[in-house]
Design a protein around this motif. Structure first.
Motif, PDB file in Angstrom:
ATOM      1  N   TRP A 196     -20.033 -22.605  43.789  1.00 16.46           N
ATOM      2  CA  TRP A 196     -19.302 -21.371  43.479  1.00 16.46           C
ATOM      3  C   TRP A 196     -20.150 -20.429  42.637  1.00 16.46           C
ATOM      4  N   HIS A 197     -21.453 -20.472  42.771  1.00 11.93           N
ATOM      5  CA  HIS A 197     -22.362 -19.699  41.915  1.00 11.93           C
ATOM      6  C   HIS A 197     -21.993 -18.220  41.852  1.00 11.93           C
ATOM      7  N   TYR A 198     -21.864 -17.590  43.005  1.00 16.44           N
ATOM      8  CA  TYR A 198     -21.614 -16.143  43.018  1.00 16.44           C
ATOM      9  C   TYR A 198     -20.229 -15.797  42.484  1.00 16.44           C
ATOM     10  N   GLN A 199     -19.269 -16.669  42.712  1.00 14.93           N
ATOM     11  CA  GLN A 199     -17.928 -16.412  42.207  1.00 14.93           C
ATOM     12  C   GLN A 199     -17.912 -16.544  40.685  1.00 14.93           C
ATOM     13  N   ARG A 200     -18.608 -17.543  40.162  1.00 18.67           N
ATOM     14  CA  ARG A 200     -18.712 -17.685  38.706  1.00 18.67           C
ATOM     15  C   ARG A 200     -19.439 -16.481  38.110  1.00 18.67           C
ATOM     16  N   ASP A 226       5.513 -21.160  40.330  1.00 17.34           N
ATOM     17  CA  ASP A 226       5.573 -21.105  38.868  1.00 17.34           C
ATOM     18  C   ASP A 226       4.179 -21.348  38.286  1.00 17.34           C
ATOM     19  N   LYS A 227       3.709 -22.579  38.386  1.00 17.81           N
ATOM     20  CA  LYS A 227       2.366 -22.913  37.899  1.00 17.81           C
ATOM     21  C   LYS A 227       1.298 -22.280  38.771  1.00 17.81           C
ATOM     22  N   VAL A 228       1.400 -22.490  40.067  1.00 20.41           N
ATOM     23  CA  VAL A 228       0.426 -21.934  41.010  1.00 20.41           C
ATOM     24  C   VAL A 228       0.968 -20.624  41.543  1.00 20.41           C
ATOM     25  N   ARG A 229       0.267 -19.521  41.247  1.00 16.26           N
ATOM     26  CA  ARG A 229       0.749 -18.181  41.599  1.00 16.26           C
ATOM     27  C   ARG A 229       0.049 -17.597  42.825  1.00 16.26           C
ATOM     28  N   GLY A 230      -1.017 -18.239  43.297  1.00 18.02           N
ATOM     29  CA  GLY A 230      -1.744 -17.726  44.447  1.00 18.02           C
ATOM     30  C   GLY A 230      -2.724 -18.767  44.952  1.00 18.02           C
ATOM     31  N   VAL A 231      -3.100 -18.635  46.237  1.00 14.25           N
ATOM     32  CA  VAL A 231      -3.995 -19.612  46.864  1.00 14.25           C
ATOM     33  C   VAL A 231      -4.976 -18.889  47.771  1.00 14.25           C
ATOM     34  N   ALA A 232      -6.240 -19.343  47.741  1.00 12.44           N
ATOM     35  CA  ALA A 232      -7.243 -18.901  48.709  1.00 12.44           C
ATOM     36  C   ALA A 232      -7.775 -20.129  49.432  1.00 12.44           C
ATOM     37  N   ALA A 267       0.717 -14.852  54.783  1.00  5.44           N
ATOM     38  CA  ALA A 267      -0.694 -14.960  54.380  1.00  5.44           C
ATOM     39  C   ALA A 267      -1.524 -13.882  55.044  1.00  5.44           C
ATOM     40  N   ARG A 268      -2.668 -13.591  54.449  1.00  4.60           N
ATOM     41  CA  ARG A 268      -3.589 -12.612  55.001  1.00  4.60           C
ATOM     42  C   ARG A 268      -4.871 -13.332  55.414  1.00  4.60           C
ATOM     43  N   LEU A 269      -5.270 -13.110  56.636  1.00  9.65           N
ATOM     44  CA  LEU A 269      -6.439 -13.777  57.209  1.00  9.65           C
ATOM     45  C   LEU A 269      -7.599 -12.801  57.316  1.00  9.65           C
ATOM     46  N   THR A 270      -8.746 -13.191  56.770  1.00  9.34           N
ATOM     47  CA  THR A 270      -9.967 -12.397  56.866  1.00  9.34           C
ATOM     48  C   THR A 270     -11.011 -13.193  57.620  1.00  9.34           C
ATOM     49  N   VAL A 271     -11.440 -12.665  58.768  1.00 13.96           N
ATOM     50  CA  VAL A 271     -12.499 -13.279  59.563  1.00 13.96           C
ATOM     51  C   VAL A 271     -13.762 -12.443  59.367  1.00 13.96           C
ATOM     52  N   ILE A 272     -14.796 -13.064  58.821  1.00 17.38           N
ATOM     53  CA  ILE A 272     -16.012 -12.328  58.455  1.00 17.38           C
ATOM     54  C   ILE A 272     -17.050 -12.451  59.555  1.00 17.38           C
ATOM     55  N   VAL A 322     -19.569 -19.630  53.671  1.00 14.90           N
ATOM     56  CA  VAL A 322     -19.333 -18.204  53.456  1.00 14.90           C
ATOM     57  C   VAL A 322     -19.296 -17.796  51.975  1.00 14.90           C
ATOM     58  N   PRO A 323     -18.886 -18.634  51.011  1.00 15.72           N
ATOM     59  CA  PRO A 323     -18.961 -18.203  49.605  1.00 15.72           C
ATOM     60  C   PRO A 323     -20.391 -17.922  49.147  1.00 15.72           C
ATOM     61  N   LEU A 324     -21.371 -18.581  49.767  1.00 19.71           N
ATOM     62  CA  LEU A 324     -22.775 -18.327  49.453  1.00 19.71           C
ATOM     63  C   LEU A 324     -23.378 -17.272  50.367  1.00 19.71           C
ATOM     64  N   GLU A 325     -22.880 -17.188  51.582  1.00 18.15           N
ATOM     65  CA  GLU A 325     -23.458 -16.283  52.573  1.00 18.15           C
ATOM     66  C   GLU A 325     -22.950 -14.855  52.444  1.00 18.15           C
ATOM     67  N   ASN A 326     -21.676 -14.700  52.154  1.00 16.58           N
ATOM     68  CA  ASN A 326     -21.081 -13.369  52.049  1.00 16.58           C
ATOM     69  C   ASN A 326     -20.215 -13.286  50.801  1.00 16.58           C
ATOM     70  N   PRO A 327     -20.846 -13.428  49.615  1.00 17.27           N
ATOM     71  CA  PRO A 327     -20.060 -13.465  48.379  1.00 17.27           C
ATOM     72  C   PRO A 327     -19.337 -12.154  48.079  1.00 17.27           C
ATOM     73  N   GLU A 328     -19.880 -11.039  48.560  1.00 14.61           N
ATOM     74  CA  GLU A 328     -19.236  -9.761  48.268  1.00 14.61           C
ATOM     75  C   GLU A 328     -17.819  -9.722  48.831  1.00 14.61           C
ATOM     76  N   THR A 329     -17.678 -10.075  50.118  1.00 12.26           N
ATOM     77  CA  THR A 329     -16.348 -10.061  50.738  1.00 12.26           C
ATOM     78  C   THR A 329     -15.443 -11.112  50.117  1.00 12.26           C
ATOM     79  N   VAL A 330     -15.979 -12.301  49.883  1.00 14.50           N
ATOM     80  CA  VAL A 330     -15.181 -13.365  49.275  1.00 14.50           C
ATOM     81  C   VAL A 330     -14.687 -12.940  47.898  1.00 14.50           C
ATOM     82  N   ASN A 331     -15.568 -12.381  47.089  1.00 18.47           N
ATOM     83  CA  ASN A 331     -15.180 -12.013  45.727  1.00 18.47           C
ATOM     84  C   ASN A 331     -14.214 -10.840  45.702  1.00 18.47           C
ATOM     85  N   GLU A 332     -14.383  -9.893  46.605  1.00 19.10           N
ATOM     86  CA  GLU A 332     -13.424  -8.784  46.692  1.00 19.10           C
ATOM     87  C   GLU A 332     -12.037  -9.308  47.059  1.00 19.10           C
ATOM     88  N   THR A 333     -11.998 -10.237  47.995  1.00 22.04           N
ATOM     89  CA  THR A 333     -10.720 -10.816  48.419  1.00 22.04           C
ATOM     90  C   THR A 333     -10.079 -11.607  47.293  1.00 22.04           C
TER      91      THR A 333
END
Length: 360
Positions: free
Chosen positions: A92-96, A170-176, A314-319, A326-337
């Motif tokens: 998760w380097h780019y997300q961190r 309650d505890k979990v408010r969102g999921v990717a 749910a919302r589906l994004t196909v890159i 994809v978190p390493l290959e296209n971090p910009e789209t992943v992080n924006e989402t």
């Protein structure tokens, strides 16, 4: 057919395939050198060097899960990252890097991966990973959170939903869910013709089991990276090999290489038998983003579409041009989402928001 003969045939198939790959890699060794000599914008990126505040989560069965907490402690919401098969929390380097200054983040190594301790093969199951995630939340997440899972990590999130539906809303408010599947991974074709694909799946289980029994010997040969593993990962893990940074490929390959062979063998049956379609309704309680690379061979887009079909809101994004990592290959789209998801989770307080859509 006897088990011994089946394993022998499986070994022959895998051996023949490996010999072919090795020969091809040898013939193209000069190409690898040329790839590494190209300008690399990520050459100075500090992969594997970003660190947070270390923590240990002791599970009910005695496993010590290594985790790191990053970002401001006073944040109203925590984002918990669950990595994929054969990877570790550094994936998760780019997300961190991009979220650590504004959000409280929790990264953890799933059991037997990274710095977490080993466990017997019988405890290498997706349900057990879901139980581990519940204990991570109890120990390290005092308030509401968003869960992010890549590949096997997405399966971990589904297992949590199956076992603890009361946490969602309650505890979990969102999921990717990123490059993952709710089941039927044993049916993927890897882009191969149907008959060859069936033969590969028929041979895979006994071959992986055989590799697991010879793990110590095999691991000795995996200690140093080589052209074969570089080319294979560059081709299978990324959608456009010509544009991916060699440094990124090397980083991903080093994580995979650090995962012991017997761990790979122990978790393989769990991945192939994974089936959590029935748990998807739980996730519909909260904003959910589904992300997949259009060229993903390992968890193909059809698997993400199947998840989307079970999650009407749910919302589906196909890159386009991206594959499994994809978190390493296209971090910009992943992080924006992810940033948008976090905002939705904060704004809605956990309620499902908006109708589902597919973006490309």
């Amino acid at each position: 057919m006897s088990t011994r003969r089946r394993v022998g045939i499986a070994g022959a198939i895998v051996g023949t395939a490996s010999a072919g790959v090795a020969a091809a890699a040898l013939a193209k060794r000069y190409a690898v050198g040329r790839i590494r000599l190209r300008p690399d914008l990520e050459a100075s990126e500090p992969f594997g060097e970003l660190r947070g505040r270390p923590a240990i989560v002791k599970t009910s069965d005695g496993v010590e899960l290594y985790a790191e907490v990053d970002g401001p402690e006073d944040a109203a919401l925590t984002v918990v990252f669950c990595h994929g098969y054969t990877l570790n929390l550094d994936s998760w380097h780019y997300q961190r890097r991009d979220l650590r200054h504004t959000h409280r983040l929790v990264f953890w190594d799933q059991r037997c991966h990274g710095r977490s301790t080993r466990t017997p093969a019988e405890d290498c199951t997706i349900d057990r990973l879901g139980a581990d995630l519940a204990e991570v939340l109890k120990t390290l997440v005092p308030g509401p959170c968003v869960l992010v899972g890549h590949s096997m990590g997405g399966m971990t999130v589904m297992a949590l939903a199956d076992a603890h539906p009361e946490l969602f809303g309650d505890k979990v408010r969102g999921v990717a869910l990123i490059s993952t599947s709710a089941g039927k991974l044993a049916e993927i074709t890897l882009g191969l013709p149907a008959l060859i694909s069936k033969a590969v799946h028929w041979a895979a289980a006994p071959a992986v089991s055989m590799l697991g029994r010879r793990a110590a010997l095999i691991d000795k040969g995996r200690q140093a990276g080589n052209d074969v593993s570089f080319l294979a990962l560059r081709f299978l893990g990324f959608g456009d090999p010509s544009s991916i940074s060699p440094t990124v490929v090397d980083f991903a390959e080093s994580m995979i290489r650090s995962t012991p062979t017997d761990v790979i063998a122990d978790f393989y049956p769990a991945l192939m038998s994974h089936d959590k379609l029935s748990a998807l309704g739980v996730l519909d309680k909260v904003p959910t983003e589904i992300i997949v690379g259009a060229s993903d061979w390992l968890t193909p887009p059809d698997h993400s579409r199947a998840i989307s079909a079970g999650l009407p809101s749910a919302r589906l994004t196909v890159i386009d041009g991206a594959s499994h990592l994809v978190p390493l290959e296209n971090p910009e789209t992943v992080n924006e989402t992810l940033t948008e998801l976090i905002k939705r989770a904060e704004d809605t307080g956990g309620g499902s928001a908006g109708a589902g859509r597919e973006a490309v």
